[in-house]
Design a protein around this motif. Structure first.
Motif, PDB file in Angstrom:
ATOM      1  N   LYS A 323       5.240   0.818   5.293  1.00 49.78           N
ATOM      2  CA  LYS A 323       4.287   1.679   6.038  1.00 49.78           C
ATOM      3  C   LYS A 323       2.734   1.323   5.698  1.00 49.78           C
ATOM      4  O   LYS A 323       2.040   1.164   6.667  1.00 49.78           O
ATOM      5  CB  LYS A 323       4.310   3.318   5.818  1.00 49.78           C
ATOM      6  CG  LYS A 323       5.652   3.833   6.104  1.00 49.78           C
ATOM      7  CD  LYS A 323       5.838   5.358   5.736  1.00 49.78           C
ATOM      8  CE  LYS A 323       5.954   5.575   4.217  1.00 49.78           C
ATOM      9  NZ  LYS A 323       7.060   5.043   3.624  1.00 49.78           N
ATOM     10  N   SER A 324       2.481   1.108   4.139  1.00 53.27           N
ATOM     11  CA  SER A 324       1.199   0.666   3.936  1.00 53.27           C
ATOM     12  C   SER A 324       0.806  -0.596   4.443  1.00 53.27           C
ATOM     13  O   SER A 324      -0.100  -1.177   4.886  1.00 53.27           O
ATOM     14  CB  SER A 324       1.186   0.971   2.367  1.00 53.27           C
ATOM     15  OG  SER A 324       1.220   2.289   2.018  1.00 53.27           O
ATOM     16  N   THR A 325       1.847  -1.576   4.225  1.00 53.14           N
ATOM     17  CA  THR A 325       1.653  -2.986   4.620  1.00 53.14           C
ATOM     18  C   THR A 325       1.527  -3.001   5.855  1.00 53.14           C
ATOM     19  O   THR A 325       0.455  -3.747   6.434  1.00 53.14           O
ATOM     20  CB  THR A 325       2.993  -3.550   4.041  1.00 53.14           C
ATOM     21  OG1 THR A 325       3.478  -3.377   3.126  1.00 53.14           O
ATOM     22  CG2 THR A 325       2.789  -5.095   4.433  1.00 53.14           C
ATOM     23  N   VAL A 335      -4.806  -0.536   1.346  1.00 50.41           N
ATOM     24  CA  VAL A 335      -3.927   0.357   0.585  1.00 50.41           C
ATOM     25  C   VAL A 335      -2.955  -0.083  -0.268  1.00 50.41           C
ATOM     26  O   VAL A 335      -2.312  -1.141   0.229  1.00 50.41           O
ATOM     27  CB  VAL A 335      -3.294   1.307   1.834  1.00 50.41           C
ATOM     28  CG1 VAL A 335      -2.261   2.198   1.040  1.00 50.41           C
ATOM     29  CG2 VAL A 335      -4.183   2.134   2.481  1.00 50.41           C
ATOM     30  N   LEU A 336      -2.668   0.484  -1.442  1.00 56.88           N
ATOM     31  CA  LEU A 336      -1.705  -0.209  -2.443  1.00 56.88           C
ATOM     32  C   LEU A 336      -0.470  -0.358  -1.747  1.00 56.88           C
ATOM     33  O   LEU A 336       0.295   0.738  -1.346  1.00 56.88           O
ATOM     34  CB  LEU A 336      -1.638   0.784  -3.751  1.00 56.88           C
ATOM     35  CG  LEU A 336      -0.783   0.179  -4.520  1.00 56.88           C
ATOM     36  CD1 LEU A 336      -0.976  -1.122  -5.410  1.00 56.88           C
ATOM     37  CD2 LEU A 336      -0.150   1.277  -5.608  1.00 56.88           C
ATOM     38  N   ALA A 337       0.129  -1.484  -1.535  1.00 58.86           N
ATOM     39  CA  ALA A 337       1.635  -1.659  -0.970  1.00 58.86           C
ATOM     40  C   ALA A 337       2.242  -2.549  -2.063  1.00 58.86           C
ATOM     41  O   ALA A 337       1.990  -3.802  -2.435  1.00 58.86           O
ATOM     42  CB  ALA A 337       1.592  -2.352   0.184  1.00 58.86           C
ATOM     43  N   PHE A 342       7.486   5.168  -3.890  1.00 53.53           N
ATOM     44  CA  PHE A 342       6.141   6.025  -3.816  1.00 53.53           C
ATOM     45  C   PHE A 342       4.932   5.575  -4.276  1.00 53.53           C
ATOM     46  O   PHE A 342       4.250   6.136  -5.001  1.00 53.53           O
ATOM     47  CB  PHE A 342       6.644   7.318  -4.683  1.00 53.53           C
ATOM     48  CG  PHE A 342       7.544   8.280  -4.208  1.00 53.53           C
ATOM     49  CD1 PHE A 342       7.672   8.843  -2.911  1.00 53.53           C
ATOM     50  CD2 PHE A 342       8.823   8.308  -5.143  1.00 53.53           C
ATOM     51  CE1 PHE A 342       8.721   9.755  -2.423  1.00 53.53           C
ATOM     52  CE2 PHE A 342       9.932   9.063  -4.607  1.00 53.53           C
ATOM     53  CZ  PHE A 342       9.822   9.735  -3.246  1.00 53.53           C
ATOM     54  N   ALA A 343       4.702   4.626  -3.606  1.00 55.34           N
ATOM     55  CA  ALA A 343       3.278   3.735  -4.029  1.00 55.34           C
ATOM     56  C   ALA A 343       2.213   4.411  -3.123  1.00 55.34           C
ATOM     57  O   ALA A 343       1.061   4.756  -3.892  1.00 55.34           O
ATOM     58  CB  ALA A 343       3.294   2.378  -3.364  1.00 55.34           C
ATOM     59  N   THR A 344       2.580   5.179  -2.041  1.00 54.90           N
ATOM     60  CA  THR A 344       1.464   6.217  -1.504  1.00 54.90           C
ATOM     61  C   THR A 344       1.683   7.632  -1.814  1.00 54.90           C
ATOM     62  O   THR A 344       2.690   7.905  -1.528  1.00 54.90           O
ATOM     63  CB  THR A 344       1.428   5.596  -0.040  1.00 54.90           C
ATOM     64  OG1 THR A 344       1.436   4.190   0.170  1.00 54.90           O
ATOM     65  CG2 THR A 344       0.389   6.277   0.796  1.00 54.90           C
ATOM     66  N   LEU A 345       0.733   8.429  -1.953  1.00 54.68           N
ATOM     67  CA  LEU A 345       1.028   9.639  -2.085  1.00 54.68           C
ATOM     68  C   LEU A 345      -0.083  10.431  -1.209  1.00 54.68           C
ATOM     69  O   LEU A 345       0.162  11.585  -0.671  1.00 54.68           O
ATOM     70  CB  LEU A 345       0.682  10.107  -3.591  1.00 54.68           C
ATOM     71  CG  LEU A 345       1.627  10.117  -4.506  1.00 54.68           C
ATOM     72  CD1 LEU A 345       1.255  11.000  -5.623  1.00 54.68           C
ATOM     73  CD2 LEU A 345       3.029  10.490  -4.103  1.00 54.68           C
ATOM     74  N   THR A 363      -2.372   6.608  10.692  1.00 62.20           N
ATOM     75  CA  THR A 363      -2.424   7.437   9.290  1.00 62.20           C
ATOM     76  C   THR A 363      -1.128   7.057   8.340  1.00 62.20           C
ATOM     77  O   THR A 363      -0.090   7.129   8.857  1.00 62.20           O
ATOM     78  CB  THR A 363      -2.441   8.800   9.419  1.00 62.20           C
ATOM     79  OG1 THR A 363      -3.622   9.405   9.969  1.00 62.20           O
ATOM     80  CG2 THR A 363      -2.290   9.697   8.039  1.00 62.20           C
ATOM     81  N   ASP A 364      -1.297   6.860   7.369  1.00 61.17           N
ATOM     82  CA  ASP A 364      -0.349   6.282   6.199  1.00 61.17           C
ATOM     83  C   ASP A 364      -0.063   7.385   5.546  1.00 61.17           C
ATOM     84  O   ASP A 364      -1.070   8.168   5.176  1.00 61.17           O
ATOM     85  CB  ASP A 364      -0.792   5.177   5.272  1.00 61.17           C
ATOM     86  CG  ASP A 364       0.103   4.747   4.481  1.00 61.17           C
ATOM     87  OD1 ASP A 364       1.408   4.882   4.816  1.00 61.17           O
ATOM     88  OD2 ASP A 364      -0.097   4.060   3.449  1.00 61.17           O
ATOM     89  N   THR A 365       1.428   7.720   5.175  1.00 61.46           N
ATOM     90  CA  THR A 365       1.564   9.113   4.651  1.00 61.46           C
ATOM     91  C   THR A 365       2.530   8.851   3.545  1.00 61.46           C
ATOM     92  O   THR A 365       3.052   7.664   3.444  1.00 61.46           O
ATOM     93  CB  THR A 365       2.218  10.027   5.593  1.00 61.46           C
ATOM     94  OG1 THR A 365       3.514   9.510   6.485  1.00 61.46           O
ATOM     95  CG2 THR A 365       1.395  10.392   6.719  1.00 61.46           C
TER      96      THR A 365
END
Ligand SMILES: Nc1nc2c(ncn2[C@@H]2O[C@H](COP(=O)(O)OP(=O)(O)OP(=O)(O)O)[C@@H](O)[C@H]2O)c(=O)[nH]1
Ligand SMILES: [Mg+2]
Length: 541
Positions: A323-325, A335-337, A342-345, A363-365
């Protein structure tokens, strides 16, 4: 971790001196194990909260703290490495044995973590049709979670049971087998793949003896979330979830004192539990208040954003799906990918500008996972509200993953809990660059409809993705006809950006426009829509 013996209460402020590395061996065999467990969380919690400018220290009168007494050491059963029955898996054996402690400090998520040796335990329930993953797959995922948390997995085992043992979750034979493995492999933490009741946790700690910590999948995920929380709100949410998880597990934590002192300090254990619980409850209250005020701010910010009528598209999906990529590729966000769970919080929103000039917000979730603890769904419910307010949900799937199908089901299960079924959905099969036969996968995607194949990494299929998003957004838009006065040129260009214009006509009184626009935008255009009725041109449409 040496921080354990800095405090005699699990919820006291603990200290950590990164430069003067503490001795990781636990000199606190005398502490009840559930306190080791609780302390570990307190330590990380304390670091995390301090980092976010929070102070949760509370003082308790000296005489309220019982003295810590020595536990009698239990005899270790003989362990014959060769006789450990299948399906136990030994990854590392006890050897001649002294590793440099320095080697075991690892940098994880920007924090220095002592890499503890962990042993994984799972239970396969006979006839349990509810489980999406089989036990080996689930344990493999647990290993990934442990790795993300900074633990080194040295072995694992599982047991098939009709129903879990209410006292120890697993059978007594399995308990003995794990105890042997603990001694042979120098295990420091035993992690169960399912949520354990406070009683089971306590009984297992007692049964394993020594200074082994027992925890479950929920505690592990909470720990990862704690390490990863990058914003004030995320830190508060995780801290709250951790404390709520800890509260019932404090029960009878101190009763060993009564047992060891032959009843002389009877009541002392009970007293300390009450003190700990009271402190924890107070802290929970403080956190809740703080969280509420942070959320109020975010809501204000969000309503400002909603005032700009750009449709919001939310990326949802299993953790590590990409998702973040995808967000980074489309928006240049940073964004950290990474290839960890659980890289993204925290949600990040960026504007996507398509080649045809159209725009939407992406929006990245936070990612989902099977057996997602309900405490965490609840903790992140507020953040996930963003999902509920979006115009379109994009479900990102790692199609190259051997368990892609199960992951899709797991995500759909969580989504059904979030009550977002009315929002249009687009499925994206990501990582097509990694599959053996991309052509076959693309054909399958075509057949299943509403599915786009992309590679967020290489950029393949991103134009198709944007077009599909825009087509889908039409479903959430309303049809309007409005006459825009000539001095409202800005509105006209916004409609072109965020809506789908079918026709424009220039009349004496202004520009007549027929288009699909987001609902909020339609409301903005309301006064101008009445004007259409008064013009002769409107009769044409
Ligand atoms: N080969 C390949 N790797 C990808 C692709 N998309 C993402 N990845 C890799 O997959 C890993 C996870 O990517 P993320 O973007 O962090 O995944 P995420 O869904 O945001 O994960 P969480 O934040 O943990 O929920 C990273 O190592 C990415 O480089 C892709 O299209 N192809
Ligand atoms: Mg991510």
């Amino acid at each position: 971790m040496s921080s354990f013996y800095l405090s005699s209460s699990p919820i006291f402020k603990l200290q950590w001196h990164a430069n003067a590395k503490p001795k990781p061996s636990r000199p606190i065999v005398s502490l009840p194990l559930s306190r080791l467990h609780a302390n570990c969380y307190s330590w990380r919690l304390s670091c995390n909260l301090t980092q976010h400018g929070l102070e949760l220290e509370e003082t308790v009168e000296e005489d309220e703290i019982p003295q810590v007494l020595e536990l009698p050491t239990e005899e270790e059963p003989n362990f014959d490495k060769e006789t450990i029955a299948s399906p136990s898996k030994m990854l590392r054996k006890k050897k001649g044995d002294e590793e440099s402690l320095d080697d075991r400090f690892k940098l994880r998520n920007g924090k220095e973590i002592f890499e503890e040796k962990a042993y994984l335990v799972g239970v396969e329930r006979k006839g349990d049709g509810e489980c999406l993953f089989n036990i080996e797959e689930s344990l493999e995922e647990l290993e990934q979670l442990a790795d993300t948390a900074g633990l080194a997995v040295v072995g694992s085992t599982y047991q098939k049971l009709a129903s879990p043992n209410p006292r120890t979750y697993i059978g007594s034979g399995k308990v003995a087998e794990i105890k042997s493995a603990i001694n042979a492999l120098d295990v420091e933490t035993v992690i169960f793949d399912d949520e354990l009741s406070p009683g089971q946790l306590r009984n297992l700690e007692k049964a394993f003896g020594g200074d082994v910590r027992v925890c479950d999948r929920t505690a592990l995920i909470l720990d990862i979330f704690n390490q990863r929380a990058a914003t004030h709100e995320a830190a508060l949410q995780v801290a709250l979830a951790q404390m709520e998880y800890q509260l019932p597990r404090l029960t009878r934590m101190w009763t060993h004192l009564e047992r060891q002192s032959g009843g002389q300090v009877k009541g002392m254990g009970e007293k300390q539990i009450e003190v700990d619980k009271r402190i924890l409850r107070t802290q929970i209250g403080v956190l809740k208040k703080e969280l509420e005020s942070v959320r109020k701010h975010r809501k204000q910010y969000r309503s400002r954003r909603v005032a700009i009528p750009v449709p919001v598209v939310s990326l949802v999906g299993y953790t590590n799906a990409g998702k973040s990529t995808l967000l980074n590729q489309l928006t240049g966000a940073n964004v950290l990918a990474e290839n960890r769970l659980f890289a993204t919080l925290d949600p990040t929103t960026r504007r996507v500008q398509m080649q045809n000039g159209k725009e939407f917000l992406l929006t990245d979730t936070v990612g989902f996972i099977q057996k997602l603890p309900t405490t965490l769904v609840a903790a992140f419910r507020a953040t996930l509200e963003e999902i509920a307010e979006s115009s379109l949900l994009v479900h990102v799937v790692d199609i190259s993953h051997p368990l892609a199908e199960q992951q899709i089901e797991a995500v759909e299960k969580v989504m059904s809990e979030l009550d977002v079924s009315s929002i249009p959905k687009l499925v994206v099969w990501n990582k097509v660059d990694r599959v053996d036969d991309p052509q076959k996968v693309k054909l399958e995607a075509e057949k299943s409809g509403d599915t786009i194949c992309i590679s967020a990494l290489t950029g393949e299929g991103l134009d198709d993705f944007c077009n599909a998003v825009h087509e889908k957004l039409k479903d959430s838009m309303v049809w309007v006809e409005a006459l825009l006065p000539f001095d409202k040129g800005d509105l006209l260009s916004t409609i072109h950006k965020v809506g789908m214009v079918k026709e424009t006509e220039y009349t004496e009184n202004g520009t007549l426009i027929r288009a699909h626009v987001p609902l909020r935008f339609a409301q903005l255009l309301k006064p101008m829509r009445h004007l259409v009725k008064d013009t002769s041109i409107s009769q044409k449409g």
